[in-house]
Design an enzyme around this catalytic site. Sequence first.
Site, short mmCIF file in Angstrom:
data_model
loop_
_atom_site.label_atom_id
_atom_site.label_comp_id
_atom_site.label_asym_id
_atom_site.label_seq_id
_atom_site.Cartn_x
_atom_site.Cartn_y
_atom_site.Cartn_z
N LEU A 140 -27.93 24.97 10.00
CA LEU A 140 -29.07 25.19 10.88
C LEU A 140 -30.37 24.84 10.18
CD1 LEU A 140 -27.81 28.62 12.22
CD2 LEU A 140 -27.53 26.36 13.27
N ARG A 141 -30.27 24.60 8.86
CA ARG A 141 -31.40 24.12 8.05
C ARG A 141 -32.50 25.14 7.84
NH1 ARG A 141 -29.47 20.19 4.93
NH2 ARG A 141 -29.24 18.18 5.95
N ASP A 190 -19.07 20.22 10.75
CA ASP A 190 -19.81 19.97 9.51
C ASP A 190 -21.22 19.45 9.82
OD1 ASP A 190 -19.99 20.28 6.80
OD2 ASP A 190 -19.23 18.29 6.31
#
Lengths: 317, 419
Positions: free
Chosen positions: B59-60, B301
């Site tokens: 999700l950064r 991924d």
Amino acid sequence: MPRNPQLNGNGELQHLLSIEGLPREILVKILDAAESFVGVTERDIKKVPLLRGKSVFNLFFEGSTRTRTTFEIAAKRLSADVINLNVAASSTAKGESLLDTVANLSAMQADIFVVRHGSSGAPFLVARHVKPHEHVINAGDGRHAHPTQGLLDLYTIRHYKKEFGGLVVAIVGDVLHSRVARSLIHGLTTLGVPEVRVIGPQTLIPAGASALGVRVFHSMREGLKDADVVVMLRLQNERMSGALLPSAQEFNKHYGLSLEKLALARPDAIVMHPGPMNRGVEIDSSVADGPHSVILPQVTFGISVRMAVMSMVAGGG
Amino acid sequence: MRLLIKGGRVVDPASGRDALGDVFVADGRIAQPVGTPDRTLDARGLVVAPGFIDLAARLREPGYEYKATLESEMEAAVAGGVTSLACPPDTDPPLDEPGLVDMLRRRAKALSRARVYPVGALTVKLAGKQLTEMAELTESGCVAFSQANVALADTQVLWRALQYAATFGFPVWLRAEDAWLARGGVAHDGEVATRLGLAGIPAFAETIALAQLLELVRATGARVHVCRISSAAGVAMLRRAKHDGLPLTCDVGIHHLHLSEMDLGYFDSHCRLEPPLRSRRDREALAAALADGTIDCAVSDHTPVDEDQKLLPFGEAEPGATGLELLLPLALKWGMEMKLTLAQTLARITSGPARILGVASGRIEPGAPGDLVLFDPDAAWRATSAALKSQGKNTPFLGMELAGRVRATVVDGHVVHEA
């Protein structure tokens, strides 16, 4: 596999990025054109107006004197304007991206970008982003390709051996890291050389090399037997001692080209080297300066070959 | 809140049920129909399945908000039918402190989209030296511990980490890749890397690390989940280890089921992935192993990368592909290739990962969480930048037509996405 990005819709050379994937006819056409330019380079006035008014940008992201100079001479002999940019020391140090650098130069009206870059594939990226009238010539990218070097090697072989059929060509040394070897191998197999050999210790031969259409030898003596052409590769200083090789001396003993080892090749074998040479490492001076060596003619032919490539991509023929 | 999903083809991989029918959700749980629904979704012509569970979606956040934000990626998740996702700890800073995990969970919960299950860092800063406070992290919501793509080179630390995790029964999710053999590599060490002059990562970088890991599992009894297996030889080792009764599970990246080194073409940086795309034979072995159960589930991924980081020469480009919205179409494509039923195909992204995560979702039965997806398996759509909700448009399938479109996603009984 996407369409070969080097050819335009008519199958003509738009960019020169790699020898791989170029049809035989185009390779022969380049070699023939180079032959016609050899005459020009031997004249008093060494200029033809084929690229008059065109701008050639030498864009070297990796240091090089020799290759850059030969491109410069070739472009000038075609009457083009040449701009040399040592990008390694300027834009990229300021954090500018490869494509931004190219876009900026493109705004200055370039016709040909001659690109050298430390990363394999960089010229392909540039070629995907230039305008339709701009051309990209790969002057060496990472370990991938050095097509003009490959072409000048092919030119040299044709000059001395006349035909490609029936030849045994041995490429010796650090094949793993060599863009010169990769380009030459594709050229030789495309032009019908029946036996291309690579010779080196396992540490310097890439995985699955035989898929390139070569025979792999780890013994120099076996590999040189009856060779018509011996191509020695440059061994970079930083690879001479470490995990790949114990020392330059030991490399020289097993894979350096001496007169004694050269005697295993055919009596009329020629010896080539892309330069710059490490005398006493991959090649002994007695060979480099001896009668079999065609290393200096290679440099001369390199100018004609680069003239041929530039005139073909940008000269409308 | 009562929701009726009417007239769909209900596919429940956990039970094998595949029949036309209705699904009723009351108070966030699947239930027998009672009373009047507050809302009815018309599912005629659509498949109704448990919401997808993705064990690897980046999700950064925190730290890489320029690549993607929680908002954008949670939208992408539900647009892809993903109702539960586990996020790896390779954020900046990494998920190695309870406060960070807590904040991430609260931020995610406030968005009311998919359920987020953080995976904590196994070692502090993922540096491979000091263990994290796994018990504290578990209390704050971590479901497992991992090194993400950062190999744990020191086998002494790896051994101790597995012992410690085993003591408390914490699951450990690890990739198998020898740090030294992978060093500097950007592509599978094979025919294509040789041709393109790219530094290679040999398949034995995976099998050597896997051999170590299997021995350590034998020695410690740790519950290990092997992430992103990439080679035929690795699959064979896992098959043997499972046959020997080791308590292992395993996943594969959805891209690795379809692509091989050949797809690098002329240096397509969208195909720069971790682990690298390997040979065609490896790809076939992965696809077969997911079908025969050696590999337990497929994961997206999901790795959003901003465009600038892909507009670089192959070896300099940032690895990873966006995946949340491609999980369904790529799973369906794989299922067709393997000639599986829809229930068998969907099991790899529903009941399979649910078992590994230890959650009650991933099935359609009374009492299970009301997490559902309605999709049209035949609807074709083009994976363009505009079509993707994720901030990451980086996919090797960019511009290609894919079959399988999510029409509605339900989380906890609420409709969170409709298209």
